[in-house]
Design a protein around this motif. Structure first.
Motif, PDB file in Angstrom:
ATOM      1  N   ALA A   1      13.215   5.333   2.606  1.00 36.09           N
ATOM      2  CA  ALA A   1      12.172   4.393   2.345  1.00 36.09           C
ATOM      3  C   ALA A   1      11.771   4.433   0.993  1.00 36.09           C
ATOM      4  O   ALA A   1      11.367   3.491   0.497  1.00 36.09           O
ATOM      5  CB  ALA A   1      11.252   4.612   3.551  1.00 36.09           C
ATOM      6  N   MET A   2      11.387   5.653   0.393  1.00 38.30           N
ATOM      7  CA  MET A   2      11.088   5.758  -1.134  1.00 38.30           C
ATOM      8  C   MET A   2      11.865   5.241  -1.769  1.00 38.30           C
ATOM      9  O   MET A   2      11.526   4.573  -2.572  1.00 38.30           O
ATOM     10  CB  MET A   2      10.722   7.093  -1.213  1.00 38.30           C
ATOM     11  CG  MET A   2       9.592   7.910  -0.298  1.00 38.30           C
ATOM     12  SD  MET A   2       9.414   9.687  -0.480  1.00 38.30           S
ATOM     13  CE  MET A   2       8.249   9.563  -2.215  1.00 38.30           C
ATOM     14  N   GLY A   3      13.207   5.483  -1.597  1.00 39.58           N
ATOM     15  CA  GLY A   3      14.131   4.774  -2.454  1.00 39.58           C
ATOM     16  C   GLY A   3      14.039   3.146  -2.232  1.00 39.58           C
ATOM     17  O   GLY A   3      14.367   2.553  -3.265  1.00 39.58           O
ATOM     18  N   ARG A   4      13.814   2.594  -1.088  1.00 43.61           N
ATOM     19  CA  ARG A   4      13.581   1.171  -1.235  1.00 43.61           C
ATOM     20  C   ARG A   4      12.234   0.604  -1.894  1.00 43.61           C
ATOM     21  O   ARG A   4      12.339  -0.306  -2.467  1.00 43.61           O
ATOM     22  CB  ARG A   4      13.626   0.830   0.176  1.00 43.61           C
ATOM     23  CG  ARG A   4      15.109   0.952   0.989  1.00 43.61           C
ATOM     24  CD  ARG A   4      14.599   0.009   2.553  1.00 43.61           C
ATOM     25  NE  ARG A   4      13.641   0.368   3.011  1.00 43.61           N
ATOM     26  CZ  ARG A   4      13.429   1.324   4.092  1.00 43.61           C
ATOM     27  NH1 ARG A   4      14.692   2.226   4.087  1.00 43.61           N
ATOM     28  NH2 ARG A   4      12.378   1.733   4.724  1.00 43.61           N
ATOM     29  N   LEU A   5      11.320   1.420  -1.796  1.00 44.53           N
ATOM     30  CA  LEU A   5       9.854   1.231  -2.149  1.00 44.53           C
ATOM     31  C   LEU A   5       9.695   1.499  -3.611  1.00 44.53           C
ATOM     32  O   LEU A   5       9.064   0.621  -4.465  1.00 44.53           O
ATOM     33  CB  LEU A   5       8.771   1.917  -1.449  1.00 44.53           C
ATOM     34  CG  LEU A   5       8.961   1.578   0.081  1.00 44.53           C
ATOM     35  CD1 LEU A   5       8.019   2.570   1.008  1.00 44.53           C
ATOM     36  CD2 LEU A   5       8.173   0.187   0.101  1.00 44.53           C
ATOM     37  N   HIS A   6      10.154   2.359  -4.529  1.00 44.36           N
ATOM     38  CA  HIS A   6       9.837   2.698  -5.717  1.00 44.36           C
ATOM     39  C   HIS A   6      10.731   1.750  -6.635  1.00 44.36           C
ATOM     40  O   HIS A   6      11.808   1.529  -6.492  1.00 44.36           O
ATOM     41  CB  HIS A   6      10.361   4.264  -5.966  1.00 44.36           C
ATOM     42  CG  HIS A   6       9.530   4.680  -7.272  1.00 44.36           C
ATOM     43  ND1 HIS A   6       9.813   4.286  -8.474  1.00 44.36           N
ATOM     44  CD2 HIS A   6       8.771   5.702  -7.146  1.00 44.36           C
ATOM     45  CE1 HIS A   6       9.055   4.992  -9.406  1.00 44.36           C
ATOM     46  NE2 HIS A   6       8.356   5.969  -8.487  1.00 44.36           N
ATOM     47  N   PRO A   7       9.797   1.179  -7.551  1.00 41.25           N
ATOM     48  CA  PRO A   7      10.428   0.182  -8.280  1.00 41.25           C
ATOM     49  C   PRO A   7      11.387   0.613  -9.770  1.00 41.25           C
ATOM     50  O   PRO A   7      12.219  -0.223 -10.083  1.00 41.25           O
ATOM     51  CB  PRO A   7       8.912  -0.597  -9.154  1.00 41.25           C
ATOM     52  CG  PRO A   7       7.822   0.637  -8.943  1.00 41.25           C
ATOM     53  CD  PRO A   7       8.453   1.424  -7.747  1.00 41.25           C
TER      54      PRO A   7
ATOM     55  N   ALA B   1      14.441   5.631  -7.794  1.00 44.38           N
ATOM     56  CA  ALA B   1      14.955   5.131  -6.312  1.00 44.38           C
ATOM     57  C   ALA B   1      16.311   5.754  -6.061  1.00 44.38           C
ATOM     58  O   ALA B   1      16.597   6.484  -4.845  1.00 44.38           O
ATOM     59  CB  ALA B   1      15.076   3.542  -6.396  1.00 44.38           C
ATOM     60  N   LYS B   2      17.199   5.843  -7.120  1.00 46.68           N
ATOM     61  CA  LYS B   2      18.511   6.561  -6.665  1.00 46.68           C
ATOM     62  C   LYS B   2      18.158   8.060  -6.543  1.00 46.68           C
ATOM     63  O   LYS B   2      19.109   8.430  -5.747  1.00 46.68           O
ATOM     64  CB  LYS B   2      19.304   6.448  -8.371  1.00 46.68           C
ATOM     65  CG  LYS B   2      20.689   6.763  -8.147  1.00 46.68           C
ATOM     66  CD  LYS B   2      21.805   6.668  -9.283  1.00 46.68           C
ATOM     67  CE  LYS B   2      23.079   7.058  -9.162  1.00 46.68           C
ATOM     68  NZ  LYS B   2      23.606   6.814 -10.409  1.00 46.68           N
ATOM     69  N   GLU B   3      17.513   8.639  -7.263  1.00 45.44           N
ATOM     70  CA  GLU B   3      17.230  10.129  -6.856  1.00 45.44           C
ATOM     71  C   GLU B   3      16.455  10.267  -5.449  1.00 45.44           C
ATOM     72  O   GLU B   3      16.946  10.993  -4.901  1.00 45.44           O
ATOM     73  CB  GLU B   3      15.961  10.557  -7.839  1.00 45.44           C
ATOM     74  CG  GLU B   3      16.365  10.921  -9.196  1.00 45.44           C
ATOM     75  CD  GLU B   3      15.186  11.519 -10.171  1.00 45.44           C
ATOM     76  OE1 GLU B   3      14.507  12.147  -9.382  1.00 45.44           O
ATOM     77  OE2 GLU B   3      15.189  11.261 -11.316  1.00 45.44           O
ATOM     78  N   ALA B   4      15.958   9.503  -4.938  1.00 46.94           N
ATOM     79  CA  ALA B   4      15.475   9.402  -3.578  1.00 46.94           C
ATOM     80  C   ALA B   4      16.419   9.179  -2.752  1.00 46.94           C
ATOM     81  O   ALA B   4      16.461   9.952  -1.553  1.00 46.94           O
ATOM     82  CB  ALA B   4      14.177   8.223  -3.324  1.00 46.94           C
TER      83      ALA B   4
ATOM     84  N   GLU C   1       0.936  -1.290  -0.204  1.00 42.18           N
ATOM     85  CA  GLU C   1      -0.026  -0.158  -0.088  1.00 42.18           C
ATOM     86  C   GLU C   1       1.019   1.132  -0.087  1.00 42.18           C
ATOM     87  O   GLU C   1       0.579   2.109  -0.800  1.00 42.18           O
ATOM     88  CB  GLU C   1      -0.830   0.084   1.069  1.00 42.18           C
ATOM     89  CG  GLU C   1      -1.915   1.142   1.459  1.00 42.18           C
ATOM     90  CD  GLU C   1      -2.690   1.199   2.572  1.00 42.18           C
ATOM     91  OE1 GLU C   1      -3.585   2.301   2.703  1.00 42.18           O
ATOM     92  OE2 GLU C   1      -2.747   0.241   3.275  1.00 42.18           O
ATOM     93  N   LEU C   2       2.047   1.359   0.800  1.00 43.20           N
ATOM     94  CA  LEU C   2       2.892   2.533   0.743  1.00 43.20           C
ATOM     95  C   LEU C   2       3.378   2.512  -0.457  1.00 43.20           C
ATOM     96  O   LEU C   2       3.930   3.716  -0.943  1.00 43.20           O
ATOM     97  CB  LEU C   2       3.784   2.271   2.014  1.00 43.20           C
ATOM     98  CG  LEU C   2       4.662   3.549   2.440  1.00 43.20           C
ATOM     99  CD1 LEU C   2       3.592   4.615   2.651  1.00 43.20           C
ATOM    100  CD2 LEU C   2       5.447   3.231   3.494  1.00 43.20           C
ATOM    101  N   ARG C   3       4.067   1.473  -0.934  1.00 45.06           N
ATOM    102  CA  ARG C   3       4.769   1.571  -2.370  1.00 45.06           C
ATOM    103  C   ARG C   3       3.925   2.086  -3.333  1.00 45.06           C
ATOM    104  O   ARG C   3       4.299   2.708  -3.956  1.00 45.06           O
ATOM    105  CB  ARG C   3       5.128  -0.197  -2.803  1.00 45.06           C
ATOM    106  CG  ARG C   3       5.741   0.015  -3.922  1.00 45.06           C
ATOM    107  CD  ARG C   3       6.216  -1.310  -4.470  1.00 45.06           C
ATOM    108  NE  ARG C   3       7.271  -1.864  -3.513  1.00 45.06           N
ATOM    109  CZ  ARG C   3       7.113  -2.977  -2.433  1.00 45.06           C
ATOM    110  NH1 ARG C   3       5.781  -3.358  -2.279  1.00 45.06           N
ATOM    111  NH2 ARG C   3       7.874  -3.230  -1.870  1.00 45.06           N
TER     112      ARG C   3
END
Length: 501
Positions: free
Chosen positions: A476-482, A487-490, A443-445
């Protein structure tokens, strides 16, 4: 409350009056009471220790309507013993006359009189709490019996000339009691975490496996499955004994699945495939199904509290401050959290409740985002009476965003548009609260993907947000974004946020 004190999720309990009615209608106590009234003030002749003699046992069995049941005599004896254990019946031993010295007494010879005890009046005129206290005392007695070895089997072995001690019985009294307590504790936890009001029965194989199969074991070995099978048979016997107390609703193991091996019952078929909590219901139900009743929740909670476990009940926080409410709600299951919030709100006017909640929602500590999310969720249950208090915090950096959300959801007029800084601050705060509650969920992803997709340059603005959790949220956004690029930007944004601090 001590910080290291074990804590259980809150449970919902009916009123004492409802629980007392359940206790009075529980088969074992109801039968015991009927036999106590039968004994009356004049009493009946009984044997050593107050046990029923053969003629009285027949009469008791008929009185309870159990004469046609093959186990009727056993049920009647259990009910009579329960009456003795709870004080519903008193045993008055006959005085020794000295006659017949050296002569073995006849087992059917009266050795005293049993009369209705003082506690019988409690069932008729006692308060609900008095009735529950009596019921709990009786339950404890049955629970001790359930953890004990089969005395009938022991008697048979002694009659055959065996010299028995605890080692030869292969019985660990403390271990057996702990095992049964653990099983009831697991049932309690499942009941507390259940998201509906219905009492959902638990398959006996899954319950036994929860006590036997190691958490890190993917596939149970044959030896482990055999242990599960043995535990099921033990629990089947114990639950059959406990069910008449009213603590559980139990569907026993199908007799056709049980075979006798070396004088002991064994599950005929393998329990492999039915040890999970979601097998085919029509198949697993044959292996036994159990659920904790409201009386059972009361009894297990009482034992947990005596053991030093914090076992709250929904409604405990109703007379506490908003700070205690918002600290507790993030750890509650969803339905329990809503019920707790509703009970808290019921004792306050909407204006009072809103002002108190908003004041308690402030802060920049690690738990503050979770408090604010709980504050927002509780505020959503209030109507228009809360609007003045909500409007008072529109310019508050920490509360202004959730205040605008509340006003918009309630169709209020003249809701000022939030600035970009407030939007991003609320976003970081909300994600931080959800991370604390559930971690990296699907859900958070989805939320993270949506946020980044809707706002070009999201991370360039997000790393500048002056919020204690900004760096952690961006990581966490870096971990979650596919998307690897996103993810690198995060992660870069998280680094910038930490460097700024």
């Amino acid at each position: 409350m001590s910080g290291d004190r074990p804590t259980m999720p809150p449970v919902r309990l009916p009123s004492d009056a409802e629980l007392a009615r359940d206790a009075l209608s529980a088969p074992l106590l109801a039968r015991a009471a009927k036999l106590a009234r039968w004994a009356g003030e004049e009493g009946i002749p009984v044997g050593v220790g107050g046990e029923l003699l053969a003629p009285q046992l027949r009469e008791a069995t008929e009185l309870l309507g159990l004469a046609g049941d093959e186990d009727g005599d056993a049920y009647a004896m259990d009910a009579w013993q329960h009456a003795l254990d709870t004080g519903l019946v008193d045993f008055e031993e006959a005085e020794e006359t000295g006659d017949g010295e050296g002569v073995e007494p006849d087992e059917d010879e009266p050795r005293g009189t049993a009369v209705a005890g003082e506690e019988l009046a409690t069932l008729a005129s006692g308060s609900p709490s008095d009735i529950l206290e009596l019921w709990l005392a009786g339950f404890e007695s049955v629970l001790a019996d359930a953890a004990a070895p089969d005395l009938g089997d022991i008697a048979d072995r002694i009659a055959e000339g065996e010299d028995l001690d605890l080692d030869s019985l292969d019985w660990d009294p403390e271990g057996e009691a702990d095992f049964l307590d653990g099983v009831l504790g697991n049932l309690y936890l499942l009941t507390a975490l259940e998201q509906s009001d219905a009492e959902r029965p638990v398959p006996l194989p899954a319950l036994a496996a929860s006590m036997i199969v190691p958490d890190d074991m993917d596939e149970p070995t044959d030896d482990i499955l055999e242990e599960v099978s043995d535990a099921m048979m033990r629990l089947d016997d114990q639950f059959r004994l406990l069910a008449p107390t009213g603590i559980i609703a139990y569907r026993p193991v199908d007799e056709s699945l049980i075979e006798e091996v070396d004088g002991e019952g064994r599950i005929r078929e393998s329990v492999d495939g039915v040890t999970s909590d979601s097998p085919e219901e029509e198949d697993v139900s044959r292996y036994g199904m159990v659920s904790l009743t409201p009386l059972g929740v009361l009894a297990v909670r009482d034992r947990m509290q005596e053991a030093g476990v914090d076992a709250p009940v929904v409604g405990d926080l109703a007379d506490k401050g908003a700070d205690a409410l918002l600290a507790a709600l993030p750890g509650h299951p969803e339905t329990a959290a809503r019920a707790e919030a509703e009970l808290w709100l019921a004792r306050r006017t909407p204006a009072e409740a809103a002002a108190e909640l908003l004041a308690a929602g402030r802060g920049d500590d690690l738990d503050a985002p979770s408090r604010r999310l709980a504050c927002q969720q509780t505020l959503s249950l209030l109507g228009a009476g809360a609007e003045p208090a909500v409007r008072e915090v529109l310019d508050d950096r920490e509360l202004g965003g959730l205040a605008r959300v509340w006003l918009a959801e309630h169709g209020a007029a003249d809701v000022p548009e939030p600035g970009e800084e407030m939007v991003f601050w609320l976003t970081i705060d909300t994600i931080a609260a959800q991370l604390a509650a559930s971690g990296d969920t699907d859900e958070l992803r989805g939320l993270v993907e949506g946020l980044v997709g809707q706002h070009s340059g999201f991370f360039d603005a997000a790393w500048r947000v002056d919020h204690p959790a900004t760096a952690d949220v961006l990581e966490a956004m870096g971990r979650l974004h596919p998307d690897k690029k996103v993810a690198k930007e995060a992660r870069k944004a998280a680094f910038k946020a930490r460097s700024r601090g």
